[in-house]
Write a protein that holds these residues in place. Structure first.
Motif, PDB file in Angstrom:
ATOM      1  N   GLN B  62       0.822  -1.207   0.000  1.00 38.88           N
ATOM      2  CA  GLN B  62       0.000   0.000   0.000  1.00 38.88           C
ATOM      3  C   GLN B  62       0.856   1.256   0.000  1.00 38.88           C
ATOM      4  OE1 GLN B  62      -2.195  -0.865   3.585  1.00 38.88           O
ATOM      5  NE2 GLN B  62      -4.097  -1.031   2.407  1.00 38.88           N
ATOM      6  N   VAL B  63       0.269   2.312  -0.556  1.00 35.70           N
ATOM      7  CA  VAL B  63       0.875   3.631  -0.470  1.00 35.70           C
ATOM      8  C   VAL B  63      -0.158   4.540   0.192  1.00 35.70           C
ATOM      9  CG1 VAL B  63       1.874   5.544  -1.748  1.00 35.70           C
ATOM     10  CG2 VAL B  63       2.131   3.219  -2.612  1.00 35.70           C
ATOM     11  N   LEU B  64       0.243   5.200   1.273  1.00 33.01           N
ATOM     12  CA  LEU B  64      -0.692   6.080   1.979  1.00 33.01           C
ATOM     13  C   LEU B  64      -0.154   7.496   2.009  1.00 33.01           C
ATOM     14  CD1 LEU B  64      -0.597   3.147   3.802  1.00 33.01           C
ATOM     15  CD2 LEU B  64      -2.662   4.253   4.614  1.00 33.01           C
ATOM     16  N   LEU B  65      -0.989   8.448   1.608  1.00 35.67           N
ATOM     17  CA  LEU B  65      -0.630   9.855   1.676  1.00 35.67           C
ATOM     18  C   LEU B  65      -1.398  10.454   2.833  1.00 35.67           C
ATOM     19  CD1 LEU B  65       0.845  12.250   0.224  1.00 35.67           C
ATOM     20  CD2 LEU B  65      -1.280  12.617  -1.025  1.00 35.67           C
ATOM     21  N   ARG B  66      -0.691  10.869   3.873  1.00 34.37           N
ATOM     22  CA  ARG B  66      -1.333  11.364   5.087  1.00 34.37           C
ATOM     23  C   ARG B  66      -2.407  10.398   5.587  1.00 34.37           C
ATOM     24  NH1 ARG B  66       1.764  14.462   7.316  1.00 34.37           N
ATOM     25  NH2 ARG B  66       2.098  16.594   6.631  1.00 34.37           N
ATOM     26  N   GLY B  67      -2.089   9.119   5.523  1.00 34.46           N
ATOM     27  CA  GLY B  67      -2.998   8.109   6.045  1.00 34.46           C
ATOM     28  C   GLY B  67      -4.063   7.658   5.078  1.00 34.46           C
ATOM     29  N   GLU B  68      -4.170   8.336   3.935  1.00 30.07           N
ATOM     30  CA  GLU B  68      -5.202   7.974   2.966  1.00 30.07           C
ATOM     31  C   GLU B  68      -4.617   7.026   1.932  1.00 30.07           C
ATOM     32  OE1 GLU B  68      -8.298  10.310  -0.010  1.00 30.07           O
ATOM     33  OE2 GLU B  68      -7.048  11.441   1.378  1.00 30.07           O
ATOM     34  N   ASN B  69      -5.307   5.916   1.706  1.00 25.60           N
ATOM     35  CA  ASN B  69      -4.797   4.907   0.777  1.00 25.60           C
ATOM     36  C   ASN B  69      -4.932   5.403  -0.664  1.00 25.60           C
ATOM     37  OD1 ASN B  69      -4.000   2.651  -0.567  1.00 25.60           O
ATOM     38  ND2 ASN B  69      -5.441   1.261   0.429  1.00 25.60           N
ATOM     39  N   ILE B  70      -3.816   5.549  -1.349  1.00 22.41           N
ATOM     40  CA  ILE B  70      -3.876   6.018  -2.743  1.00 22.41           C
ATOM     41  C   ILE B  70      -3.397   4.940  -3.708  1.00 22.41           C
ATOM     42  CG2 ILE B  70      -3.568   8.439  -2.102  1.00 22.41           C
ATOM     43  CD1 ILE B  70      -0.639   8.130  -3.141  1.00 22.41           C
ATOM     44  N   THR B  71      -3.215   3.713  -3.207  1.00 21.04           N
ATOM     45  CA  THR B  71      -2.728   2.633  -4.061  1.00 21.04           C
ATOM     46  C   THR B  71      -3.697   2.384  -5.211  1.00 21.04           C
ATOM     47  OG1 THR B  71      -2.236   1.653  -1.927  1.00 21.04           O
ATOM     48  CG2 THR B  71      -1.569   0.406  -3.872  1.00 21.04           C
ATOM     49  N   GLY B  72      -3.177   2.355  -6.421  1.00 19.37           N
ATOM     50  CA  GLY B  72      -3.996   1.981  -7.576  1.00 19.37           C
ATOM     51  C   GLY B  72      -4.923   3.064  -8.086  1.00 19.37           C
ATOM     52  N   LEU B  73      -4.869   4.268  -7.528  1.00 19.74           N
ATOM     53  CA  LEU B  73      -5.689   5.355  -8.074  1.00 19.74           C
ATOM     54  C   LEU B  73      -5.149   5.758  -9.452  1.00 19.74           C
ATOM     55  CD1 LEU B  73      -6.328   7.824  -5.090  1.00 19.74           C
ATOM     56  CD2 LEU B  73      -7.903   6.182  -6.114  1.00 19.74           C
ATOM     57  N   PRO B  74      -6.013   6.338 -10.305  1.00 20.89           N
ATOM     58  CA  PRO B  74      -5.516   6.805 -11.605  1.00 20.89           C
ATOM     59  C   PRO B  74      -4.423   7.860 -11.430  1.00 20.89           C
ATOM     60  CG  PRO B  74      -7.921   6.951 -11.502  1.00 20.89           C
ATOM     61  CD  PRO B  74      -7.452   6.563 -10.147  1.00 20.89           C
ATOM     62  N   VAL B  75      -3.516   7.902 -12.381  1.00 20.02           N
ATOM     63  CA  VAL B  75      -2.356   8.783 -12.304  1.00 20.02           C
ATOM     64  C   VAL B  75      -2.757  10.234 -12.018  1.00 20.02           C
ATOM     65  CG1 VAL B  75      -0.450   9.738 -13.637  1.00 20.02           C
ATOM     66  CG2 VAL B  75      -0.987   7.315 -13.825  1.00 20.02           C
ATOM     67  N   HIS B  76      -3.780  10.735 -12.735  1.00 24.75           N
ATOM     68  CA  HIS B  76      -4.106  12.165 -12.568  1.00 24.75           C
ATOM     69  C   HIS B  76      -4.694  12.454 -11.191  1.00 24.75           C
ATOM     70  CE1 HIS B  76      -8.136  10.757 -13.850  1.00 24.75           C
ATOM     71  NE2 HIS B  76      -8.573  11.777 -13.133  1.00 24.75           N
ATOM     72  N   ARG B  77      -5.366  11.444 -10.595  1.00 27.23           N
ATOM     73  CA  ARG B  77      -5.914  11.659  -9.248  1.00 27.23           C
ATOM     74  C   ARG B  77      -4.779  11.810  -8.240  1.00 27.23           C
ATOM     75  NH1 ARG B  77     -10.562   9.007  -7.766  1.00 27.23           N
ATOM     76  NH2 ARG B  77     -10.109   9.799  -5.678  1.00 27.23           N
ATOM     77  N   ILE B  78      -3.777  10.945  -8.368  1.00 24.44           N
ATOM     78  CA  ILE B  78      -2.631  11.017  -7.460  1.00 24.44           C
ATOM     79  C   ILE B  78      -1.917  12.355  -7.636  1.00 24.44           C
ATOM     80  CG2 ILE B  78      -0.392   9.982  -6.908  1.00 24.44           C
ATOM     81  CD1 ILE B  78      -1.611   7.264  -7.561  1.00 24.44           C
ATOM     82  N   GLY B  79      -1.797  12.792  -8.899  1.00 22.63           N
ATOM     83  CA  GLY B  79      -1.195  14.096  -9.164  1.00 22.63           C
ATOM     84  C   GLY B  79      -1.958  15.212  -8.469  1.00 22.63           C
ATOM     85  N   ARG B  80      -3.273  15.159  -8.547  1.00 24.27           N
ATOM     86  CA  ARG B  80      -4.085  16.223  -7.934  1.00 24.27           C
ATOM     87  C   ARG B  80      -4.060  16.165  -6.421  1.00 24.27           C
ATOM     88  NH1 ARG B  80      -9.553  16.213 -11.624  1.00 24.27           N
ATOM     89  NH2 ARG B  80      -8.477  16.525 -13.601  1.00 24.27           N
ATOM     90  N   MET B  81      -3.822  14.958  -5.869  1.00 22.43           N
ATOM     91  CA  MET B  81      -3.806  14.843  -4.403  1.00 22.43           C
ATOM     92  C   MET B  81      -2.524  15.412  -3.825  1.00 22.43           C
ATOM     93  SD  MET B  81      -5.542  11.134  -3.872  1.00 22.43           S
ATOM     94  CE  MET B  81      -5.712  11.226  -2.085  1.00 22.43           C
ATOM     95  N   GLY B  82      -1.553  15.725  -4.696  1.00 23.55           N
ATOM     96  CA  GLY B  82      -0.395  16.430  -4.187  1.00 23.55           C
ATOM     97  C   GLY B  82       0.937  15.718  -4.310  1.00 23.55           C
ATOM     98  N   ILE B  83       1.017  14.689  -5.140  1.00 24.04           N
ATOM     99  CA  ILE B  83       2.325  14.087  -5.390  1.00 24.04           C
ATOM    100  C   ILE B  83       2.752  14.463  -6.803  1.00 24.04           C
ATOM    101  CG2 ILE B  83       3.653  11.960  -5.557  1.00 24.04           C
ATOM    102  CD1 ILE B  83       1.882  10.695  -3.539  1.00 24.04           C
ATOM    103  N   ALA B  84       3.847  15.191  -6.928  1.00 22.87           N
ATOM    104  CA  ALA B  84       4.355  15.561  -8.248  1.00 22.87           C
ATOM    105  C   ALA B  84       5.715  14.910  -8.439  1.00 22.87           C
ATOM    106  CB  ALA B  84       4.469  17.074  -8.377  1.00 22.87           C
TER     107      ALA B  84
END
Lengths: 272, 251
Positions: B62-84
């Protein structure tokens, strides 16, 4: 005679732009002949069989075809490059065969009785779409589309919903091709499935590429030039297609980015 | 109340056929940290970035951003959540200008592409984008084509473009690759400055000098596994790290 040439030049400008709109997001569509057919038949059925006036019939046909285009795009856009060309060409084949076997719209015999499309309609629409594309070219949306066209994965990694915008462009291009098809049908008075074969899809792409696909004027110039060129060399009789083909080959060798290749910046730094 | 770490990578696994690119990899990125990730070629560093940013779907973990599971989300969603991120093999929008590269991904509009059509205030986006370019020493090149930039400038534009998304966490994939000593020196200053803009930076790098000066903490990888973590001094003294870099001393 002159009026015919002007009319078809206008229709071809609209069709070239329908390819251009889809190409803005980096997808090359060889399905626009099919979308043109869908628009032509839908608008024709609405005016002839349901007695709708021309403009509402065109609008409904465009909306319907636009939605159909978006629905087809969702799976089709999972493919890229050569495969997307094959998939979209397949769409053109399918629609043509479908129409040939649909007795409701006359099958191979065709559909007749449409009327009412004039030069005013066509060039009014050319002006309207041209203005829209010019507006788009100066907007932030175009910059995002350019980014997708440059590198879709990178654009997505930085937050741009590339698939959504690509589907949107595909639907918009399909709708515009449908409008051109509807006007074509109501000028010709009689349409048959063979009017919308694969060759039409190929020609339309050729118009856009010949003129250049980096600005909205390229497809327009390409459509006009390639519509009128065969008429200018009418004296060559049966040698015409050969000359026509040679001109295209030479042109793409000499100016591979089209007649009007430049891309204007959407944003400039501070005046220095 | 305890706050979740900025990024938490939990037993991430990525296989390509028989090759185990990531093998149960776990680590965390804390608030305000510049984390360095080192490892020899093929250690799985880029595979890690690709898994975190959604380019690859991990096989497990799993990958968690501030505790929120972002594993397997579409690329653009992860980008918008704040990982560049930036790319090791520079991937700029080459036929667009330097300024457009940054403006195209400006955070305010990527979420509302259709609304951007009606927005008539290019001034704000221009000013914000120019400010980012100035920070990365590229303002003078604003109207040049990105494809015409020199190597070091192109690497800096990659960082500038990532910053335009207002990321919380920035992944830099070998930002100093191919740079000379002078350029690397200047880049270190740039990245330090960025550390104040974002909540965390992860630098994946071969250049041991750069990573030693820059990072507050290090994770060392080999064969997709974490082999050491801690301060630079600790990690470079670790026998497994020395072995990975210099080979076993069989003499």
């Amino acid at each position: 005679m002159i009026q015919d040439h002007l009319f078809f030049a206008g229709i071809n400008i609209l069709l070239a732009w329908s390819v251009y709109i889809i190409l803005l997001s980096g997808s090359l569509s060889f399905a626009n002949g099919a979308f043109m057919a869908m628009g032509a038949y839908a608008a024709g059925v609405l005016t002839v069989k349901f007695g709708l006036p021309l403009i509402p019939a065109l609008a409904l046909a465009a909306i319907g075809t636009g939605l159909a285009g978006a629905v087809l795009a969702a799976p089709a856009l999972r493919t890229r490059g050569v495969y997307l060309i094959m998939v979209t060409t397949g769409i053109t084949f399918c629609v043509q065969v479908l129409l040939e076997n649909l007795d409701y719209v006359g099958g191979v015999g065709g559909l007749g009785g449409m009327s009412g499309a004039t030069l005013w309609h066509v060039y009014g629409l050319v002006a309207l779409v041209g203005a829209g594309l010019w507006f788009l070219s100066r907007s932030h949306l175009q910059r995002m589309l350019d980014a997708i066209r440059e590198d879709e994965q990178v654009a997505a990694a930085l937050g741009i919903n590339a698939l959504y915008l690509k589907i949107l462009c595909f639907g918009a291009g399909a709708a515009l091709a449908a409008l051109a098809g509807g006007l074509f049908a109501h000028y010709m008075a009689f349409i048959r499935p063979e009017h919308f074969g694969v060759l039409v899809s190929v020609y339309v792409v050729l118009y856009a590429v010949f003129g250049g696909v980096n600005n909205l004027w390229g497809p327009m110039l390409g459509a006009v030039a390639l519509t009128l060129l065969p008429e200018l060399i009418r004296g060559l009789a049966s040698w015409r297609p050969l000359v026509f083909g040679t001109v295209i080959v030479i042109m793409l060798l000499v100016r591979p980015d089209g007649l009007l290749p430049w891309r204007s910046l959407t944003l400039r730094g501070r005046q220095r | 109340m305890t706050t979740a770490p900025l990024l938490e990578v939990r037993s991430l696994v990525k296989r390509f056929g028989g090759l185990q690119a990531l093998d149960n990899l776990s680590f965390e990125v804390e608030q305000g940290e510049i984390l360095g990730i080192i490892g020899p070629n093929g250690a799985g560093k880029t595979a890690l970035i690709n898994c975190v940013t959604g380019f690859y779907a991990p096989n497990d973990g799993q990958v968690l951003l501030r505790g929120e599971n972002i594993t397997g989300l579409p690329v653009h969603r992860i980008g918008r959540m704040g990982i560049a991120r930036t790319f090791q093999n520079i991937r700029l929008f080459r036929r667009m200008s330097v300024l457009e590269n940054v403006a195209a991904v400006a955070r305010d509009w990527v979420r509302h592409p259709l609304r951007s059509l009606l927005a008539r205030s290019p001034g704000t986006i221009r000013d914000q984008s120019m400010a980012i370019l100035e920070r990365m020493r590229l303002a003078a090149k604003a109207d040049d084509l990105a494809g015409s930039l020199a190597y070091g400038e192109a690497r800096r534009l990659e960082i500038a473009r990532a910053l335009a998304t207002c990321p919380r966490l920035l992944f830099l994939d070998e930002p100093a690759a191919g740079m000379n000593e002078e350029e690397t020196e200047a880049l270190i200053g740039d990245i330090r400055g960025i550390g104040e803009l974002v909540e965390g930076v992860v630098v994946v790098e071969h250049d041991i000098d750069l990573i030693r000066t820059l990072s507050t903490r290090l994770v060392a990888m080999n064969y997709g596994r974490r082999i050491a973590q801690g301060s630079a001094a600790d990690v470079f003294a670790d026998p497994q790290v020395i072995e990975a870099y210099l080979g076993r001393d069989d003499a």
